[in-house]
Motif scaffolding. Structure first.
Motif, PDB file in Angstrom:
ATOM      1  N   VAL A  10     -24.717  14.251  18.227  1.00 54.53           N
ATOM      2  CA  VAL A  10     -24.367  15.565  18.756  1.00 54.53           C
ATOM      3  C   VAL A  10     -23.591  15.389  20.053  1.00 54.53           C
ATOM      4  CG1 VAL A  10     -25.275  17.739  19.642  1.00 54.53           C
ATOM      5  CG2 VAL A  10     -26.403  16.623  17.721  1.00 54.53           C
ATOM      6  N   LEU A  11     -22.474  16.111  20.189  1.00 54.63           N
ATOM      7  CA  LEU A  11     -21.635  16.016  21.379  1.00 54.63           C
ATOM      8  C   LEU A  11     -22.166  16.892  22.494  1.00 54.63           C
ATOM      9  CD1 LEU A  11     -18.045  16.129  19.868  1.00 54.63           C
ATOM     10  CD2 LEU A  11     -19.256  14.152  20.742  1.00 54.63           C
ATOM     11  N   ASN A  12     -22.030  16.419  23.714  1.00 52.48           N
ATOM     12  CA  ASN A  12     -22.366  17.205  24.887  1.00 52.48           C
ATOM     13  C   ASN A  12     -21.118  18.001  25.264  1.00 52.48           C
ATOM     14  OD1 ASN A  12     -23.088  18.269  27.317  1.00 52.48           O
ATOM     15  ND2 ASN A  12     -23.713  16.324  28.249  1.00 52.48           N
ATOM     16  N   LEU A  13     -21.047  19.248  24.860  1.00 47.65           N
ATOM     17  CA  LEU A  13     -19.845  20.049  25.066  1.00 47.65           C
ATOM     18  C   LEU A  13     -19.647  20.440  26.522  1.00 47.65           C
ATOM     19  CD1 LEU A  13     -20.005  22.322  21.918  1.00 47.65           C
ATOM     20  CD2 LEU A  13     -18.610  20.308  22.308  1.00 47.65           C
ATOM     21  N   PHE A  14     -20.704  20.382  27.322  1.00 44.10           N
ATOM     22  CA  PHE A  14     -20.559  20.718  28.736  1.00 44.10           C
ATOM     23  C   PHE A  14     -19.863  19.603  29.490  1.00 44.10           C
ATOM     24  CE2 PHE A  14     -24.293  23.193  27.425  1.00 44.10           C
ATOM     25  CZ  PHE A  14     -23.786  24.458  27.674  1.00 44.10           C
ATOM     26  N   GLU A  15     -20.038  18.373  29.035  1.00 46.26           N
ATOM     27  CA  GLU A  15     -19.443  17.232  29.714  1.00 46.26           C
ATOM     28  C   GLU A  15     -17.962  17.082  29.367  1.00 46.26           C
ATOM     29  OE1 GLU A  15     -20.375  12.477  30.367  1.00 46.26           O
ATOM     30  OE2 GLU A  15     -21.502  13.616  28.907  1.00 46.26           O
ATOM     31  N   PHE A  16     -17.629  17.032  28.080  1.00 47.59           N
ATOM     32  CA  PHE A  16     -16.249  16.857  27.629  1.00 47.59           C
ATOM     33  C   PHE A  16     -15.998  17.794  26.445  1.00 47.59           C
ATOM     34  CE2 PHE A  16     -17.664  12.660  29.153  1.00 47.59           C
ATOM     35  CZ  PHE A  16     -16.833  12.537  30.248  1.00 47.59           C
ATOM     36  N   PRO A  17     -15.664  19.048  26.666  1.00 51.70           N
ATOM     37  CA  PRO A  17     -15.538  20.001  25.562  1.00 51.70           C
ATOM     38  C   PRO A  17     -14.369  19.731  24.623  1.00 51.70           C
ATOM     39  CG  PRO A  17     -14.861  21.011  27.622  1.00 51.70           C
ATOM     40  CD  PRO A  17     -15.428  19.660  27.952  1.00 51.70           C
ATOM     41  N   GLU A  18     -13.341  18.995  25.067  1.00 50.74           N
ATOM     42  CA  GLU A  18     -12.170  18.783  24.231  1.00 50.74           C
ATOM     43  C   GLU A  18     -12.244  17.509  23.399  1.00 50.74           C
ATOM     44  OE1 GLU A  18     -11.681  16.597  27.966  1.00 50.74           O
ATOM     45  OE2 GLU A  18     -12.124  18.700  27.622  1.00 50.74           O
ATOM     46  N   ARG A  19     -13.238  16.670  23.598  1.00 53.03           N
ATOM     47  CA  ARG A  19     -13.342  15.406  22.866  1.00 53.03           C
ATOM     48  C   ARG A  19     -13.970  15.576  21.493  1.00 53.03           C
ATOM     49  NH1 ARG A  19     -15.788  10.906  26.820  1.00 53.03           N
ATOM     50  NH2 ARG A  19     -14.138  10.868  28.336  1.00 53.03           N
ATOM     51  N   GLU A  20     -13.592  14.674  20.597  1.00 50.43           N
ATOM     52  CA  GLU A  20     -14.214  14.621  19.286  1.00 50.43           C
ATOM     53  C   GLU A  20     -15.127  13.407  19.166  1.00 50.43           C
ATOM     54  OE1 GLU A  20     -11.182  14.757  16.339  1.00 50.43           O
ATOM     55  OE2 GLU A  20     -10.514  16.744  16.942  1.00 50.43           O
ATOM     56  N   LEU A  21     -15.184  12.578  20.241  1.00 56.10           N
ATOM     57  CA  LEU A  21     -16.011  11.377  20.250  1.00 56.10           C
ATOM     58  C   LEU A  21     -17.088  11.492  21.323  1.00 56.10           C
ATOM     59  CD1 LEU A  21     -13.227   8.643  20.075  1.00 56.10           C
ATOM     60  CD2 LEU A  21     -14.666   9.421  18.210  1.00 56.10           C
ATOM     61  N   CYS A  22     -18.249  10.881  21.074  1.00 51.46           N
ATOM     62  CA  CYS A  22     -19.285  10.830  22.111  1.00 51.46           C
ATOM     63  C   CYS A  22     -18.848   9.836  23.188  1.00 51.46           C
ATOM     64  CB  CYS A  22     -20.622  10.417  21.503  1.00 51.46           C
ATOM     65  SG  CYS A  22     -20.683   8.719  20.888  1.00 51.46           S
ATOM     66  N   SER A  23     -19.571   9.799  24.282  1.00 51.84           N
ATOM     67  CA  SER A  23     -19.191   8.931  25.404  1.00 51.84           C
ATOM     68  C   SER A  23     -19.168   7.458  25.014  1.00 51.84           C
ATOM     69  CB  SER A  23     -20.139   9.145  26.580  1.00 51.84           C
ATOM     70  OG  SER A  23     -19.999  10.449  27.066  1.00 51.84           O
ATOM     71  N   LYS A  24     -20.169   7.015  24.225  1.00 51.85           N
ATOM     72  CA  LYS A  24     -20.220   5.603  23.834  1.00 51.85           C
ATOM     73  C   LYS A  24     -19.036   5.224  22.947  1.00 51.85           C
ATOM     74  CE  LYS A  24     -25.184   4.941  24.218  1.00 51.85           C
ATOM     75  NZ  LYS A  24     -26.418   4.593  23.519  1.00 51.85           N
ATOM     76  N   CYS A  25     -18.730   6.069  21.958  1.00 49.59           N
ATOM     77  CA  CYS A  25     -17.594   5.780  21.069  1.00 49.59           C
ATOM     78  C   CYS A  25     -16.272   5.861  21.827  1.00 49.59           C
ATOM     79  CB  CYS A  25     -17.590   6.745  19.892  1.00 49.59           C
ATOM     80  SG  CYS A  25     -18.976   6.491  18.748  1.00 49.59           S
ATOM     81  N   PHE A  26     -16.187   6.793  22.764  1.00 49.29           N
ATOM     82  CA  PHE A  26     -14.976   6.917  23.561  1.00 49.29           C
ATOM     83  C   PHE A  26     -14.756   5.667  24.412  1.00 49.29           C
ATOM     84  CE2 PHE A  26     -12.596   8.291  27.317  1.00 49.29           C
ATOM     85  CZ  PHE A  26     -11.502   8.874  26.706  1.00 49.29           C
ATOM     86  N   GLU A  27     -15.840   5.149  25.036  1.00 48.50           N
ATOM     87  CA  GLU A  27     -15.732   3.925  25.838  1.00 48.50           C
ATOM     88  C   GLU A  27     -15.341   2.733  24.972  1.00 48.50           C
ATOM     89  OE1 GLU A  27     -19.362   3.432  28.007  1.00 48.50           O
ATOM     90  OE2 GLU A  27     -19.050   5.297  29.126  1.00 48.50           O
ATOM     91  N   LYS A  28     -15.934   2.633  23.763  1.00 48.89           N
ATOM     92  CA  LYS A  28     -15.574   1.542  22.856  1.00 48.89           C
ATOM     93  C   LYS A  28     -14.095   1.621  22.483  1.00 48.89           C
ATOM     94  CE  LYS A  28     -20.099   1.084  20.667  1.00 48.89           C
ATOM     95  NZ  LYS A  28     -20.849   1.308  19.409  1.00 48.89           N
ATOM     96  N   LEU A  29     -13.626   2.820  22.157  1.00 49.96           N
ATOM     97  CA  LEU A  29     -12.220   3.012  21.797  1.00 49.96           C
ATOM     98  C   LEU A  29     -11.313   2.666  22.966  1.00 49.96           C
ATOM     99  CD1 LEU A  29     -10.135   4.071  19.718  1.00 49.96           C
ATOM    100  CD2 LEU A  29     -10.413   6.307  20.786  1.00 49.96           C
ATOM    101  N   HIS A  30     -11.700   3.081  24.155  1.00 48.99           N
ATOM    102  CA  HIS A  30     -10.909   2.797  25.354  1.00 48.99           C
ATOM    103  C   HIS A  30     -10.860   1.287  25.618  1.00 48.99           C
ATOM    104  CE1 HIS A  30      -9.017   3.582  29.170  1.00 48.99           C
ATOM    105  NE2 HIS A  30      -9.943   2.880  29.793  1.00 48.99           N
ATOM    106  N   ALA A  31     -11.997   0.607  25.442  1.00 48.49           N
ATOM    107  CA  ALA A  31     -12.051  -0.838  25.679  1.00 48.49           C
ATOM    108  C   ALA A  31     -11.187  -1.586  24.661  1.00 48.49           C
ATOM    109  CB  ALA A  31     -13.487  -1.326  25.610  1.00 48.49           C
ATOM    110  N   THR A  32     -11.241  -1.172  23.399  1.00 51.30           N
ATOM    111  CA  THR A  32     -10.430  -1.867  22.391  1.00 51.30           C
ATOM    112  C   THR A  32      -8.944  -1.599  22.606  1.00 51.30           C
ATOM    113  OG1 THR A  32     -10.755  -0.039  20.836  1.00 51.30           O
ATOM    114  CG2 THR A  32     -12.227  -1.926  20.620  1.00 51.30           C
ATOM    115  N   ASN A  33      -8.587  -0.398  23.030  1.00 48.08           N
ATOM    116  CA  ASN A  33      -7.183  -0.093  23.325  1.00 48.08           C
ATOM    117  C   ASN A  33      -6.689  -0.914  24.507  1.00 48.08           C
ATOM    118  OD1 ASN A  33      -6.910   1.712  21.251  1.00 48.08           O
ATOM    119  ND2 ASN A  33      -7.277   3.513  22.505  1.00 48.08           N
ATOM    120  N   ALA A  34      -7.540  -1.088  25.522  1.00 41.87           N
ATOM    121  CA  ALA A  34      -7.168  -1.876  26.695  1.00 41.87           C
ATOM    122  C   ALA A  34      -6.964  -3.338  26.315  1.00 41.87           C
ATOM    123  CB  ALA A  34      -8.231  -1.749  27.775  1.00 41.87           C
ATOM    124  N   GLU A  35      -7.835  -3.854  25.436  1.00 44.78           N
ATOM    125  CA  GLU A  35      -7.694  -5.246  24.993  1.00 44.78           C
ATOM    126  C   GLU A  35      -6.413  -5.429  24.187  1.00 44.78           C
ATOM    127  OE1 GLU A  35     -11.273  -6.249  22.918  1.00 44.78           O
ATOM    128  OE2 GLU A  35     -12.486  -6.134  24.729  1.00 44.78           O
TER     129      GLU A  35
END
Length: 110
Positions: A10-35
């Motif tokens: 379940v997404l926390n809409l108060f934290e990031f209402p425009e995202r489709e990913l949770c914080s953990k998946c977003f960080e993983k995606l960001h880390a892989t993109n950076a690599e």
């Protein structure tokens, strides 16, 4: 209720209402993109902002229920009530900003 498009949590809409990913998946995606882009994931040590540096000649005074930070010349850089809570970072930013403005004025007067 919205769910993460990657893991289904379940997404926390108060934290990031425009995202489709949770914080953990977003960080993983960001880390892989950076690599992929060759950027290092190591956190860089940042130097403190110049606006938050207190001048070497600053004095902290407590008089008549007020705290104040002044230069040795007697110029007030910050003041506040002693019985109130004050955020240290805010105080340092205000002191640094006023000090830098005064330095610029001194240099322009010369």
């Amino acid at each position: 209720m919205q769910f993460c498009s990657s893991c289904g949590v379940v997404l926390n809409l108060f934290e990031f209402p425009e995202r489709e990913l949770c914080s953990k998946c977003f960080e993983k995606l960001h880390a892989t993109n950076a690599e992929k882009n060759g950027a290092s994931t190591a956190v860089k040590k940042e130097r403190p902002c110049a606006c938050s540096q207190v001048p070497a000649d600053a004095l902290l005074r407590c008089e008549n229920g007020k705290m104040s930070i002044t230069t040795q010349d007697g110029v007030a850089l910050w003041s506040g009530e002693m019985d109130s809570a004050h955020q240290m970072q805010t105080i340092l930013q205000q002191v640094g900003r006023i000090h830098s403005i005064r330095n610029k004025r001194k240099k322009s007067q010369k």
